[in-house]
Design a protein around this motif. Sequence first.
Motif, PDB file in Angstrom:
ATOM      1  N   VAL A 129       0.847  -1.203   0.000  1.00 14.09           N
ATOM      2  CA  VAL A 129       0.000   0.000   0.000  1.00 14.09           C
ATOM      3  C   VAL A 129       0.877   1.246   0.000  1.00 14.09           C
ATOM      4  CG1 VAL A 129      -1.637   1.375   1.365  1.00 14.09           C
ATOM      5  CG2 VAL A 129      -2.009  -1.083   1.065  1.00 14.09           C
ATOM      6  N   SER A 133      -0.243   2.918  -3.390  1.00 15.64           N
ATOM      7  CA  SER A 133      -1.513   3.621  -3.261  1.00 15.64           C
ATOM      8  C   SER A 133      -1.395   5.090  -3.682  1.00 15.64           C
ATOM      9  CB  SER A 133      -2.021   3.564  -1.821  1.00 15.64           C
ATOM     10  OG  SER A 133      -3.231   4.283  -1.703  1.00 15.64           O
ATOM     11  N   ASP A 135      -3.897   7.027  -2.714  1.00 13.74           N
ATOM     12  CA  ASP A 135      -4.847   7.584  -1.752  1.00 13.74           C
ATOM     13  C   ASP A 135      -4.126   7.960  -0.456  1.00 13.74           C
ATOM     14  OD1 ASP A 135      -6.901   8.150   0.026  1.00 13.74           O
ATOM     15  OD2 ASP A 135      -7.885   6.208  -0.174  1.00 13.74           O
ATOM     16  N   GLU A 138      -5.512   6.321   2.700  1.00 15.84           N
ATOM     17  CA  GLU A 138      -5.155   4.922   2.908  1.00 15.84           C
ATOM     18  C   GLU A 138      -3.739   4.809   3.483  1.00 15.84           C
ATOM     19  OE1 GLU A 138      -5.557   0.753   0.465  1.00 15.84           O
ATOM     20  OE2 GLU A 138      -4.958   2.534  -0.685  1.00 15.84           O
ATOM     21  N   ARG A 141      -3.833   5.794   7.121  1.00 14.62           N
ATOM     22  CA  ARG A 141      -4.402   4.717   7.925  1.00 14.62           C
ATOM     23  C   ARG A 141      -3.361   3.648   8.225  1.00 14.62           C
ATOM     24  NH1 ARG A 141      -5.959  -0.061   6.828  1.00 14.62           N
ATOM     25  NH2 ARG A 141      -6.023   0.227   4.575  1.00 14.62           N
TER      26      ARG A 141
END
Length: 146
Positions: A129, A133, A135, A138, A141
Amino acid sequence: MTNEKVLSLSVRSVELGVRAATRWEALAHIGKTLETSGSVHTGYRDSLHARERRASTYLGHGMAVPHGLHVHDYLLVNPGLAFTRFTTPVPWDGERVSLCIAIAAPAAEHVEILCRITALLVHPTHLDVLRASEDPGEITRILREA
């Protein structure tokens, strides 16, 4: 320090697609990002450079965890993390770095934070991730759950 305190440590910035030719250029950019995000006072980027000159902050798997020297804790304003992903890997003391997770936190919290970041390396899905990613939410997180 408890895990609860680490989990409440703010992710102050997530930057994707950053260009840097050298680790020194990368550290200057990260220092500026920490200043702009309100984590540190001006001068902390010099501390990042000074810390890196003492020993590389390369952690493995294309990741570095830059942080300032503990004697410069007085430059901290709102402790937090800054995540930077580079467009192309940056030469870093004989290694190549694609991801930086910069720490702007008091000396007493560094070991626990480093341990939790290191734990990311044993979770391939988390590392995937961070590497791919687009995002920022995300990524934030994942860093908070580390």
